[in-house]
Design a protein around this motif. Structure first.
Motif, PDB file in Angstrom:
ATOM      1  N   GLU A   1      43.505  43.258  24.065  1.00 18.32           N
ATOM      2  CA  GLU A   1      43.673  43.104  22.628  1.00 18.32           C
ATOM      3  C   GLU A   1      42.442  42.388  22.097  1.00 18.32           C
ATOM      4  OE1 GLU A   1      47.331  41.363  21.417  1.00 18.32           O
ATOM      5  OE2 GLU A   1      48.581  42.735  22.601  1.00 18.32           O
ATOM      6  N   ASN A   2      42.365  42.244  20.782  1.00 18.02           N
ATOM      7  CA  ASN A   2      41.164  41.642  20.196  1.00 18.02           C
ATOM      8  C   ASN A   2      40.911  40.227  20.688  1.00 18.02           C
ATOM      9  OD1 ASN A   2      40.718  43.953  18.766  1.00 18.02           O
ATOM     10  ND2 ASN A   2      41.459  43.178  16.816  1.00 18.02           N
ATOM     11  N   ASP A   3      41.984  39.464  20.890  1.00 17.58           N
ATOM     12  CA  ASP A   3      41.823  38.044  21.200  1.00 17.58           C
ATOM     13  C   ASP A   3      42.285  37.660  22.602  1.00 17.58           C
ATOM     14  OD1 ASP A   3      44.487  38.531  20.746  1.00 17.58           O
ATOM     15  OD2 ASP A   3      44.828  36.720  19.552  1.00 17.58           O
ATOM     16  N   LYS A   4      42.638  38.650  23.418  1.00 16.77           N
ATOM     17  CA  LYS A   4      43.105  38.328  24.766  1.00 16.77           C
ATOM     18  C   LYS A   4      43.068  39.568  25.649  1.00 16.77           C
ATOM     19  CE  LYS A   4      47.983  39.156  23.646  1.00 16.77           C
ATOM     20  NZ  LYS A   4      49.323  38.545  23.484  1.00 16.77           N
ATOM     21  N   TYR A   5      43.227  39.331  26.955  1.00 18.17           N
ATOM     22  CA  TYR A   5      43.406  40.428  27.895  1.00 18.17           C
ATOM     23  C   TYR A   5      44.460  40.000  28.902  1.00 18.17           C
ATOM     24  CZ  TYR A   5      40.006  37.660  30.617  1.00 18.17           C
ATOM     25  OH  TYR A   5      39.341  36.654  31.266  1.00 18.17           O
ATOM     26  N   VAL A   6      45.143  40.980  29.497  1.00 14.96           N
ATOM     27  CA  VAL A   6      46.308  40.695  30.332  1.00 14.96           C
ATOM     28  C   VAL A   6      46.210  41.483  31.636  1.00 14.96           C
ATOM     29  CG1 VAL A   6      48.823  40.682  30.462  1.00 14.96           C
ATOM     30  CG2 VAL A   6      47.690  40.441  28.229  1.00 14.96           C
ATOM     31  N   ILE A   7      46.285  40.781  32.764  1.00 16.30           N
ATOM     32  CA  ILE A   7      46.404  41.440  34.062  1.00 16.30           C
ATOM     33  C   ILE A   7      47.887  41.705  34.300  1.00 16.30           C
ATOM     34  CG2 ILE A   7      45.965  41.261  36.534  1.00 16.30           C
ATOM     35  CD1 ILE A   7      43.748  39.262  35.891  1.00 16.30           C
ATOM     36  N   PHE A   8      48.244  42.956  34.562  1.00 11.71           N
ATOM     37  CA  PHE A   8      49.662  43.302  34.685  1.00 11.71           C
ATOM     38  C   PHE A   8      49.922  44.138  35.937  1.00 11.71           C
ATOM     39  CE2 PHE A   8      47.666  46.666  32.213  1.00 11.71           C
ATOM     40  CZ  PHE A   8      48.179  47.831  32.763  1.00 11.71           C
ATOM     41  N   GLU A   9      51.183  44.164  36.342  1.00 15.06           N
ATOM     42  CA  GLU A   9      51.616  44.966  37.481  1.00 15.06           C
ATOM     43  C   GLU A   9      52.229  46.268  36.992  1.00 15.06           C
ATOM     44  OE1 GLU A   9      54.138  43.098  40.337  1.00 15.06           O
ATOM     45  OE2 GLU A   9      53.143  41.147  40.176  1.00 15.06           O
ATOM     46  N   GLY A  10      52.070  47.327  37.800  1.00 22.11           N
ATOM     47  CA  GLY A  10      52.713  48.593  37.479  1.00 22.11           C
ATOM     48  C   GLY A  10      51.767  49.600  36.858  1.00 22.11           C
TER      49      GLY A  10
ATOM     50  N   TYR B   1      53.608  46.302  29.836  1.00 24.30           N
ATOM     51  CA  TYR B   1      54.772  45.915  29.039  1.00 24.30           C
ATOM     52  C   TYR B   1      54.593  44.451  28.653  1.00 24.30           C
ATOM     53  CZ  TYR B   1      56.799  50.214  30.875  1.00 24.30           C
ATOM     54  OH  TYR B   1      57.019  51.524  31.206  1.00 24.30           O
ATOM     55  N   SER B   2      54.556  44.181  27.365  1.00 18.37           N
ATOM     56  CA  SER B   2      54.278  42.821  26.893  1.00 18.37           C
ATOM     57  C   SER B   2      55.340  41.820  27.317  1.00 18.37           C
ATOM     58  CB  SER B   2      54.147  42.819  25.367  1.00 18.37           C
ATOM     59  OG  SER B   2      55.343  43.287  24.763  1.00 18.37           O
ATOM     60  N   SER B   3      56.552  42.297  27.600  1.00 19.38           N
ATOM     61  CA  SER B   3      57.652  41.392  27.948  1.00 19.38           C
ATOM     62  C   SER B   3      57.731  41.078  29.438  1.00 19.38           C
ATOM     63  CB  SER B   3      58.980  42.007  27.496  1.00 19.38           C
ATOM     64  OG  SER B   3      59.180  43.268  28.123  1.00 19.38           O
ATOM     65  N   SER B   4      56.869  41.670  30.244  1.00 18.60           N
ATOM     66  CA  SER B   4      56.949  41.457  31.690  1.00 18.60           C
ATOM     67  C   SER B   4      56.653  40.001  32.038  1.00 18.60           C
ATOM     68  CB  SER B   4      55.967  42.369  32.414  1.00 18.60           C
ATOM     69  OG  SER B   4      55.921  42.041  33.796  1.00 18.60           O
ATOM     70  N   PRO B   5      57.488  39.373  32.853  1.00 20.44           N
ATOM     71  CA  PRO B   5      57.258  37.970  33.232  1.00 20.44           C
ATOM     72  C   PRO B   5      56.082  37.796  34.189  1.00 20.44           C
ATOM     73  CG  PRO B   5      59.122  38.867  34.445  1.00 20.44           C
ATOM     74  CD  PRO B   5      58.737  39.908  33.438  1.00 20.44           C
ATOM     75  N   ASN B   6      55.607  38.895  34.755  1.00 22.07           N
ATOM     76  CA  ASN B   6      54.501  38.818  35.713  1.00 22.07           C
ATOM     77  C   ASN B   6      53.130  38.946  35.058  1.00 22.07           C
ATOM     78  OD1 ASN B   6      56.279  38.617  37.961  1.00 22.07           O
ATOM     79  ND2 ASN B   6      56.583  40.839  37.914  1.00 22.07           N
ATOM     80  N   ASN B   7      53.106  39.105  33.743  1.00 22.09           N
ATOM     81  CA  ASN B   7      51.823  39.255  33.052  1.00 22.09           C
ATOM     82  C   ASN B   7      50.987  37.981  33.162  1.00 22.09           C
ATOM     83  OD1 ASN B   7      52.412  41.833  32.247  1.00 22.09           O
ATOM     84  ND2 ASN B   7      53.041  41.276  30.172  1.00 22.09           N
TER      85      ASN B   7
END
Length: 291
Positions: free
Chosen positions: A80-89, A93-99
């Protein structure tokens, strides 16, 4: 400064006048302003450099987690403009607790994400390849000309290129091609230019054209092939102990011979006589990106 002569005939110092004080204060304010401007410039540039490297590290981390089959799943990075997210799968999914959410320095923003129409890149298990190849651009919020671009190709190679101008309307051809190489080249021995039509090979001592810190390679030369001068320039845009991004300049208006470029026997890139490029056969060589 105001001087007054008293009855003794000697000058008496009564201090600075108001005008002198205002001039002095004005000069001090101007000097301090210049110092602050320079400080902000270096601070913003440092933030841009550091954040870009952090994003590259996050992308490589996601790829390595995928190759290691951690939790028996793929990993990716969403922007996103102000952040980045390492995710599984296979999807974000923004709601994932593993983000693993990482906020970008407020002086910067992710201004452009071109990853096959999505804002996420996901790496494939076993191979580390990706269908979400493209570019990610980070820039200063106060000056969009101060930016850096990260390239991801279909093989999963991740590389940083120098800041590029917004020149999408420029006519592009193969005179300037960039590609990533996912190996340490700081100790490489021989860069070979092979012209198959004439059977001529030009060997270049790679170490002789590295800078002192082994963070940049630069070679430029002219080779006569069948009576025609072939003018080639090869340099790195990024060179670390783990990978490199090469840039090759071969202006097809002047170069007429097919060309194969190898590094210590690894085929990096190939040119036809007309300038068409193909990816090298080395498993560590990335797709050529025409600039």
């Amino acid at each position: 400064m105001k001087l007054i002569i008293d009855n003794s005939g000697l000058p008496q110092n009564y201090g600075f006048t108001l005008i002198e004080l205002l001039v002095t204060i004005g000069i001090l304010v101007l000097v301090m302003g210049m110092i602050m401007l320079n400080f902000n410039f270096f601070q913003n540039q440092s933030a841009l450099d550091a954040t870009t490297q952090e994003i590259i590290s996050a992308l490589k981390l996601a790829k390595n987690k995928t190759l290691a089959s951690e939790n028996r799943t793929s990993f990716g990075v969403y922007f996103e403009n102000d952040k980045y997210v390492i995710f599984e799968g296979d999807a974000y999914y923004s709601s994932s607790p593993n983000n693993d959410v990482r906020i970008i320095n407020p002086s910067l923003k992710v201004s452009a994400v071109n990853l096959g129409g999505d804002r996420a890149v996901v790496f494939d298990r076993l191979s580390g390849t990706t269908a979400d190849y493209g570019t990610i651009k980070i820039e200063q919020t106060s000056d969009s000309t101060k930016n850096k671009t990260i390239f991801i190709d279909s093989s999963g190679l991740i590389a940083l290129a120098a800041s590029l101008p917004d020149d999408l309307n420029r006519i592009k051809d193969s005179r300037h091609v960039e590609f990533a190489y996912d190996q340490n080249t700081q100790n490489a021995g021989t860069l070979s230019l092979f012209f198959p039509s004439a059977g001529i090979t030009q060997d270049i001592d790679y170490q002789s054209y590295l800078n002192a810190g082994k963070t940049q390679f630069y070679w430029e030369g002219t080779i006569n092939v069948s009576g025609a001068d072939q003018k080639i320039k090869i340099h790195t845009l990024d060179l670390t102990s783990s990978d490199a991004t090469f840039s090759v300049h071969r202006d097809r208006r002047y170069n007429t011979q097919a060309l194969t470029i190898n590094l210590d026997g690894q085929n990096l890139i190939n040119y036809s006589a007309t300038g068409t490029t193909t990816r090298g056969t080395s498993i560590w060589a990335g797709e050529p990106m025409i600039q």
